[in-house]
Design a protein around this motif. Structure first.
Motif, PDB file in Angstrom:
ATOM      1  N   THR A  14     -22.726   9.829  31.231  1.00 17.23           N
ATOM      2  CA  THR A  14     -24.038  10.430  30.955  1.00 17.23           C
ATOM      3  C   THR A  14     -24.252  10.642  29.463  1.00 17.23           C
ATOM      4  N   LEU A  15     -23.195  10.477  28.667  1.00 21.76           N
ATOM      5  CA  LEU A  15     -23.268  10.755  27.239  1.00 21.76           C
ATOM      6  C   LEU A  15     -23.415   9.485  26.399  1.00 21.76           C
ATOM      7  N   GLU A  16     -22.878   8.379  26.874  1.00 20.76           N
ATOM      8  CA  GLU A  16     -23.047   7.108  26.172  1.00 20.76           C
ATOM      9  C   GLU A  16     -22.748   5.969  27.134  1.00 20.76           C
ATOM     10  N   ASP A  17     -23.151   4.778  26.750  1.00 22.78           N
ATOM     11  CA  ASP A  17     -22.947   3.592  27.574  1.00 22.78           C
ATOM     12  C   ASP A  17     -21.845   2.746  26.951  1.00 22.78           C
ATOM     13  N   PRO A  18     -20.636   2.755  27.542  1.00 27.49           N
ATOM     14  CA  PRO A  18     -19.521   2.009  26.933  1.00 27.49           C
ATOM     15  C   PRO A  18     -19.725   0.500  26.943  1.00 27.49           C
ATOM     16  N   ARG A  19     -20.687   0.011  27.725  1.00 28.65           N
ATOM     17  CA  ARG A  19     -20.951  -1.432  27.741  1.00 28.65           C
ATOM     18  C   ARG A  19     -21.584  -1.898  26.426  1.00 28.65           C
ATOM     19  N   ARG A  20     -22.102  -0.937  25.654  1.00 28.02           N
ATOM     20  CA  ARG A  20     -22.779  -1.286  24.399  1.00 28.02           C
ATOM     21  C   ARG A  20     -21.898  -1.011  23.183  1.00 28.02           C
ATOM     22  N   LEU A  21     -20.641  -0.681  23.418  1.00 27.58           N
ATOM     23  CA  LEU A  21     -19.748  -0.296  22.324  1.00 27.58           C
ATOM     24  C   LEU A  21     -18.529  -1.211  22.279  1.00 27.58           C
ATOM     25  N   GLU A  22     -18.047  -1.455  21.075  1.00 26.41           N
ATOM     26  CA  GLU A  22     -16.774  -2.147  20.871  1.00 26.41           C
ATOM     27  C   GLU A  22     -15.993  -1.375  19.813  1.00 26.41           C
ATOM     28  N   PRO A  23     -15.200  -0.391  20.244  1.00 23.35           N
ATOM     29  CA  PRO A  23     -14.466   0.432  19.276  1.00 23.35           C
ATOM     30  C   PRO A  23     -13.583  -0.409  18.360  1.00 23.35           C
ATOM     31  N   ALA A  24     -13.526  -0.006  17.098  1.00 25.64           N
ATOM     32  CA  ALA A  24     -12.627  -0.672  16.151  1.00 25.64           C
ATOM     33  C   ALA A  24     -11.186  -0.249  16.398  1.00 25.64           C
ATOM     34  N   GLU A  25     -10.994   1.010  16.796  1.00 31.64           N
ATOM     35  CA  GLU A  25      -9.648   1.540  17.041  1.00 31.64           C
ATOM     36  C   GLU A  25      -9.706   2.541  18.189  1.00 31.64           C
ATOM     37  N   ARG A  26      -8.593   2.610  18.925  1.00 30.93           N
ATOM     38  CA  ARG A  26      -8.431   3.645  19.951  1.00 30.93           C
ATOM     39  C   ARG A  26      -7.035   4.239  19.823  1.00 30.93           C
ATOM     40  N   GLU A  27      -6.936   5.547  20.016  1.00 28.86           N
ATOM     41  CA  GLU A  27      -5.646   6.245  19.893  1.00 28.86           C
ATOM     42  C   GLU A  27      -4.963   5.852  18.594  1.00 28.86           C
ATOM     43  N   LEU A  28      -5.675   6.011  17.506  1.00 27.97           N
ATOM     44  CA  LEU A  28      -5.202   5.568  16.195  1.00 27.97           C
ATOM     45  C   LEU A  28      -4.399   6.667  15.507  1.00 27.97           C
ATOM     46  N   LEU A  29      -3.135   6.375  15.197  1.00 30.34           N
ATOM     47  CA  LEU A  29      -2.324   7.294  14.404  1.00 30.34           C
ATOM     48  C   LEU A  29      -2.640   7.064  12.934  1.00 30.34           C
ATOM     49  N   VAL A  30      -3.108   8.115  12.258  1.00 35.09           N
ATOM     50  CA  VAL A  30      -3.441   8.005  10.833  1.00 35.09           C
ATOM     51  C   VAL A  30      -2.558   8.961  10.045  1.00 35.09           C
ATOM     52  N   GLU A  31      -2.153   8.525   8.854  1.00 37.15           N
ATOM     53  CA  GLU A  31      -1.305   9.333   7.977  1.00 37.15           C
ATOM     54  C   GLU A  31      -1.717   9.092   6.538  1.00 37.15           C
ATOM     55  N   THR A  32      -1.690  10.143   5.749  1.00 38.91           N
ATOM     56  CA  THR A  32      -1.868  10.004   4.319  1.00 38.91           C
ATOM     57  C   THR A  32      -1.113  11.125   3.636  1.00 38.91           C
ATOM     58  N   VAL A  33      -0.760  10.919   2.376  1.00 39.18           N
ATOM     59  CA  VAL A  33      -0.045  11.936   1.606  1.00 39.18           C
ATOM     60  C   VAL A  33      -0.947  12.373   0.466  1.00 39.18           C
ATOM     61  N   LEU A  34      -1.220  13.673   0.388  1.00 36.12           N
ATOM     62  CA  LEU A  34      -2.052  14.212  -0.672  1.00 36.12           C
ATOM     63  C   LEU A  34      -1.283  14.221  -1.993  1.00 36.12           C
ATOM     64  N   ALA A  35      -2.007  14.458  -3.067  1.00 31.03           N
ATOM     65  CA  ALA A  35      -1.366  14.476  -4.385  1.00 31.03           C
ATOM     66  C   ALA A  35      -0.263  15.516  -4.472  1.00 31.03           C
ATOM     67  N   SER A  36      -0.390  16.591  -3.688  1.00 24.96           N
ATOM     68  CA  SER A  36       0.624  17.654  -3.677  1.00 24.96           C
ATOM     69  C   SER A  36       1.910  17.220  -2.999  1.00 24.96           C
TER      70      SER A  36
END
Length: 297
Positions: free
Chosen positions: A126-148
């Motif tokens: 009821t919130l969106e139509d997945p037939r019209r979507l092609e996700p770039a990523e799913r369950e994506l683990l992201v990591e970055t290190v700040l300057a600190s």
């Protein structure tokens, strides 16, 4: 004191960048903001917690929505998603047989529990139509290190990229949407992810979208660089507070209505309990803050 995430040498560097002094996920940051003692029990003591039926149902619904996008676009129907429930539940049971005990003493049986999961899956449509979507990523683990040297890491449920290159970060929640005065707290996790993506790719995500499958509401927010710089300052301040607690050994409880769902009441001073002795830690490394999928359901 030089600190690192567990498993790294004290002098470890991330891609020849700054020395990694520790790691933080949005869930563990949320734990510390909720109650420093809860953070200690989960990260320092690593006391096991019994998953609740609601938590496992959230994991199941997330798994179904992830696998839904393995289907051809035309086949991403409500019926097809419901057909994924049983096999995904069997997969979870195979991976964690202890989940078979989930309903012992619970208020609902397995059939009722699965029916509620199915209701949430149907509500998604009821919130969106997945037939019209092609996700770039799913369950994506992201990591970055700040300057600190602080490493930020977490799992993003879904990343959508428009033909124009604009990025949308999507998170599924199996609870209900928060009241307006709690929206900022709900958005913190999403801004955390947006900060990581910005630092990784140099582009501010265009839209952050929280989809509440408990009541069918959607919370959307468009961040800018000022938002993400403020989020970075908040995350750095949280890490400094965590460092102080580690140095002093003072992990103060913070009582709230969330205590009703806490597994640690028997060892919490707010409920007449006594925390266990702090474990012996190495002289320099700091335990990593665990990062798991769907621990913010």
């Amino acid at each position: 004191m030089t600190t690192t995430e567990a498993g790294r040498e004290p002098d470890a560097r991330a891609s020849d960048g700054p020395v990694v002094i520790g790691s933080l996920s949005p869930s563990r940051a949320g734990d510390f903001m909720t109650c420093p003692l809860l953070y200690r029990f989960r990260v320092i003591d690593r006391i096991p917690e019994k998953p609740s039926p609601a938590q496992v149902r959230g994991t199941l619904v997330h798994a179904v929505l992830e696998r839904l996008y393995d289907l051809p676009a035309a086949g991403r129907t409500s019926r097809a998603a419901l057909d994924l429930l049983a096999p995904q539940w069997r997969r979870l049971l195979d991976e964690a047989p202890d989940l078979a005990e989930l309903f012992e003493g619970a208020d609902e049986d397995e059939d009722g529990w699965l029916e509620r999961a199915g209701t949430m899956v149907e509500r998604y449509f009821t919130l969106e139509d997945p037939r019209r979507l092609e996700p770039a990523e799913r369950e994506l683990l992201v990591e970055t290190v700040l300057a600190s040297g602080l490493k930020l890491r977490g799992y993003i449920d879904r990343v959508d990229v428009a033909p124009t290159g604009e990025v949308r970060i999507v998170d599924y929640k199996t609870g209900t949407a928060p009241r307006a005065d709690f929206e900022a707290r709900a958005l913190f996790q999403m801004k955390f992810y947006a900060l990581v993506m910005w630092r990784l790719h140099g582009t501010v995500p265009r839209l952050l979208q929280l989809m509440y499958l408990g009541n069918g509401e959607v919370l959307r927010y468009s961040p800018d660089e000022a938002d993400l710089r403020a989020t970075e300052r908040k995350v750095e301040a949280l890490w400094q507070a965590i460092r102080r607690a580690m140095d002093t050994g003072e992990w103060r409880p913070r009582k709230s209505r969330l205590c009703d769902w806490c597994d640690h009441q028997q060892r919490c001073p707010e409920f007449g309990g006594t925390p266990p002795p702090l474990p012996e830690l190495p002289a320099s490394p700091v335990p990593a803050t665990p990062v798991t999928e769907h621990d913010d359901l």
